[in-house]
Design a protein around this motif. Structure first.
Motif, PDB file in Angstrom:
ATOM      1  N   PRO A 147      65.260  40.698 109.122  1.00  0.00           N
ATOM      2  CA  PRO A 147      65.565  39.236 109.813  1.00  0.00           C
ATOM      3  C   PRO A 147      64.517  38.424 109.359  1.00  0.00           C
ATOM      4  N   ASP A 148      64.551  37.163 109.427  1.00  0.00           N
ATOM      5  CA  ASP A 148      63.617  36.060 109.088  1.00  0.00           C
ATOM      6  C   ASP A 148      62.513  35.921 110.198  1.00  0.00           C
ATOM      7  N   GLU A 149      63.068  36.543 111.234  1.00  0.00           N
ATOM      8  CA  GLU A 149      62.146  36.407 112.545  1.00  0.00           C
ATOM      9  C   GLU A 149      60.858  37.156 112.217  1.00  0.00           C
ATOM     10  N   LEU A 150      60.940  37.958 111.205  1.00  0.00           N
ATOM     11  CA  LEU A 150      59.713  38.811 110.891  1.00  0.00           C
ATOM     12  C   LEU A 150      58.414  37.733 110.604  1.00  0.00           C
ATOM     13  N   ALA A 151      58.689  36.682 109.989  1.00  0.00           N
ATOM     14  CA  ALA A 151      57.723  35.639 109.675  1.00  0.00           C
ATOM     15  C   ALA A 151      57.115  35.003 110.706  1.00  0.00           C
ATOM     16  N   GLU A 152      57.587  35.363 111.827  1.00  0.00           N
ATOM     17  CA  GLU A 152      56.918  34.805 113.354  1.00  0.00           C
ATOM     18  C   GLU A 152      55.920  35.518 113.637  1.00  0.00           C
ATOM     19  N   LEU A 153      55.677  36.687 113.163  1.00  0.00           N
ATOM     20  CA  LEU A 153      54.649  37.634 113.491  1.00  0.00           C
ATOM     21  C   LEU A 153      53.597  37.492 112.530  1.00  0.00           C
ATOM     22  N   GLN A 154      52.787  36.506 112.895  1.00  0.00           N
ATOM     23  CA  GLN A 154      51.978  35.626 111.646  1.00  0.00           C
ATOM     24  C   GLN A 154      50.486  36.377 111.903  1.00  0.00           C
ATOM     25  N   HIS A 155      50.192  37.222 112.948  1.00  0.00           N
ATOM     26  CA  HIS A 155      49.123  38.221 112.993  1.00  0.00           C
ATOM     27  C   HIS A 155      49.352  39.524 112.306  1.00  0.00           C
ATOM     28  N   LEU A 156      50.376  39.637 112.024  1.00  0.00           N
ATOM     29  CA  LEU A 156      50.610  41.135 111.313  1.00  0.00           C
ATOM     30  C   LEU A 156      49.594  41.661 109.988  1.00  0.00           C
ATOM     31  N   ARG A 157      48.856  42.775 110.274  1.00  0.00           N
ATOM     32  CA  ARG A 157      48.093  43.100 109.369  1.00  0.00           C
ATOM     33  C   ARG A 157      48.681  44.278 108.435  1.00  0.00           C
ATOM     34  N   THR A 158      49.538  45.150 109.097  1.00  0.00           N
ATOM     35  CA  THR A 158      49.998  46.154 108.539  1.00  0.00           C
ATOM     36  C   THR A 158      51.397  46.312 108.704  1.00  0.00           C
ATOM     37  N   LEU A 159      52.284  46.433 107.529  1.00  0.00           N
ATOM     38  CA  LEU A 159      53.747  46.463 107.659  1.00  0.00           C
ATOM     39  C   LEU A 159      54.377  47.534 106.985  1.00  0.00           C
ATOM     40  N   ALA A 160      55.042  48.624 107.443  1.00  0.00           N
ATOM     41  CA  ALA A 160      55.590  49.700 106.723  1.00  0.00           C
ATOM     42  C   ALA A 160      57.349  49.708 106.883  1.00  0.00           C
ATOM     43  N   LEU A 161      57.781  49.597 105.390  1.00  0.00           N
ATOM     44  CA  LEU A 161      59.111  49.292 105.449  1.00  0.00           C
ATOM     45  C   LEU A 161      59.509  50.268 104.495  1.00  0.00           C
ATOM     46  N   ASP A 162      58.811  51.556 104.144  1.00  0.00           N
ATOM     47  CA  ASP A 162      59.114  52.392 103.143  1.00  0.00           C
ATOM     48  C   ASP A 162      60.340  53.428 103.726  1.00  0.00           C
ATOM     49  N   GLY A 163      61.006  53.724 102.769  1.00  0.00           N
ATOM     50  CA  GLY A 163      62.122  54.799 102.937  1.00  0.00           C
ATOM     51  C   GLY A 163      63.424  54.194 103.629  1.00  0.00           C
ATOM     52  N   ASN A 164      63.495  52.805 103.174  1.00  0.00           N
ATOM     53  CA  ASN A 164      64.673  51.989 103.585  1.00  0.00           C
ATOM     54  C   ASN A 164      65.635  52.035 102.470  1.00  0.00           C
ATOM     55  N   GLU A 165      66.453  50.987 102.480  1.00  0.00           N
ATOM     56  CA  GLU A 165      67.732  50.690 101.428  1.00  0.00           C
ATOM     57  C   GLU A 165      67.437  49.389 101.002  1.00  0.00           C
ATOM     58  N   LEU A 166      66.239  48.689 101.088  1.00  0.00           N
ATOM     59  CA  LEU A 166      66.157  47.386 100.794  1.00  0.00           C
ATOM     60  C   LEU A 166      66.398  47.172  99.026  1.00  0.00           C
ATOM     61  N   MET A 167      66.954  46.259  98.771  1.00  0.00           N
ATOM     62  CA  MET A 167      67.098  46.023  97.368  1.00  0.00           C
ATOM     63  C   MET A 167      66.382  45.055  96.882  1.00  0.00           C
ATOM     64  N   GLU A 168      65.737  44.245  97.628  1.00  0.00           N
ATOM     65  CA  GLU A 168      64.869  43.285  97.258  1.00  0.00           C
ATOM     66  C   GLU A 168      63.649  43.029  98.495  1.00  0.00           C
ATOM     67  N   VAL A 169      62.817  42.489  98.124  1.00  0.00           N
ATOM     68  CA  VAL A 169      61.677  42.145  99.235  1.00  0.00           C
ATOM     69  C   VAL A 169      62.035  41.198 100.117  1.00  0.00           C
ATOM     70  N   PRO A 170      62.174  41.186 101.256  1.00  0.00           N
ATOM     71  CA  PRO A 170      62.608  40.174 102.383  1.00  0.00           C
ATOM     72  C   PRO A 170      61.666  39.073 102.159  1.00  0.00           C
ATOM     73  N   GLU A 171      62.351  38.001 102.218  1.00  0.00           N
ATOM     74  CA  GLU A 171      61.562  36.591 102.001  1.00  0.00           C
ATOM     75  C   GLU A 171      60.454  36.721 103.182  1.00  0.00           C
ATOM     76  N   ALA A 172      60.852  37.062 104.455  1.00  0.00           N
ATOM     77  CA  ALA A 172      59.768  36.950 105.500  1.00  0.00           C
ATOM     78  C   ALA A 172      58.580  37.891 105.295  1.00  0.00           C
ATOM     79  N   VAL A 173      58.475  38.722 104.278  1.00  0.00           N
ATOM     80  CA  VAL A 173      57.146  39.367 104.171  1.00  0.00           C
ATOM     81  C   VAL A 173      56.369  38.493 103.296  1.00  0.00           C
ATOM     82  N   CYS A 174      56.729  37.446 102.342  1.00  0.00           N
ATOM     83  CA  CYS A 174      55.888  36.748 101.766  1.00  0.00           C
ATOM     84  C   CYS A 174      55.420  35.578 102.445  1.00  0.00           C
ATOM     85  N   ASP A 175      55.751  35.606 103.812  1.00  0.00           N
ATOM     86  CA  ASP A 175      55.158  34.529 104.802  1.00  0.00           C
ATOM     87  C   ASP A 175      54.167  34.924 105.866  1.00  0.00           C
TER      88      ASP A 175
END
Length: 232
Positions: free
Chosen positions: A26-54
């Motif tokens: 979800p785009d709401e991921l971008a609200e976690l502005q203090h995030l320093r570590t994010l693990a999304l490995d082992g999923n079924e993502l076909m592209e990098v979520p836009e929110a990750v880049c924010d």
């Protein structure tokens, strides 16, 4: 699905969503502005979520074992990124956005479909560890000879038949070349640990040579030492 209440924890610094069967984030991921570590490995993502880049403070990002074929241009916004694992995807080309991340220190690109590296790779001046095992390199990428600060280089399981002289890579400390069709270990500096066919014998012979040199130098120093006077 990710629990919606998670996005309300805006002070969150680490978020692990590995092996969660996610096809999107979800785009709401971008609200976690203090995030320093994010693990999304082992999923079924076909592209990098836009929110990750924010996520401006993101330092460690794990995207391995998804269905990624590239990284979006916006990925270059992750200027705080220090460690990126994107192994086990379907990258056929080195993502250009990474060249705009000069502070990236650890880049895990194993088990993809790469066969060449960009000539601009030395722009990544902060890079210390580069994992390229299990790709499709048929020759040693010559641009790596200009990566003066690289300390760990893993080229295991490629199709490289010969290596150039690597003694010029003064910072190199570990080189893995196992499971390549090479006939002899690469020529490296005396400080480098090797992993591959013939590496053990090579390092043992090197150790004997270095010890012999040390003994010879000690003997020469003893011979050149001025005699000590014992006169009253």
């Amino acid at each position: 699905q990710v629990p919606t209440e998670l996005w309300a924890q805006q002070g969150l610094r680490k978020l692990y969503l590995s092996d969660a069967g996610l096809r999107e984030v979800p785009d709401e991921l971008a609200e976690l502005q203090h995030l320093r570590t994010l693990a999304l490995d082992g999923n079924e993502l076909m592209e990098v979520p836009e929110a990750v880049c924010d996520l401006p403070h993101l330092a460690h990002l794990y995207l391995g074992r998804n269905g990624l074929q590239g990284l979006p241009p916006a990925f270059a916004q992750l200027q705080s990124l220090r460690c990126l694992w994107i192994e086990g995807n379907f990258l056929a080309h080195f993502p250009r956005a990474l060249l705009q991340l000069p502070e990236l220190r650890s880049l895990q690109l194993g088990d993809n479909r790469l066969c060449r590296l960009p000539s601009a790779l030395p722009r990544m001046a902060g890079l210390r560890g580069l994992w390229l095992y299990g790709n499709r390199f048929q020759e040693f990428p010559p641009v790596l000879l200009r990566m003066d600060h690289i300390r760990v280089l893993d080229l295991d399981r490629n199709r490289i038949a010969s290596f150039p002289d690597l003694t010029g890579l003064a910072s190199l400390r570990l080189l893995s070349y196992d499971h390549n069709p090479v006939r002899q270990p690469p020529c490296v500096g005396d400080e480098v640990q090797l992993v591959g066919d013939g590496a053990q014998e090579y390092m043992e012979a090197r150790q004997e040579r270095l010890q012999s040199q040390q003994r010879q130098e000690e003997e020469e120093e003893g011979t050149e030492a001025a005699p000590v006077s014992l006169e009253d």
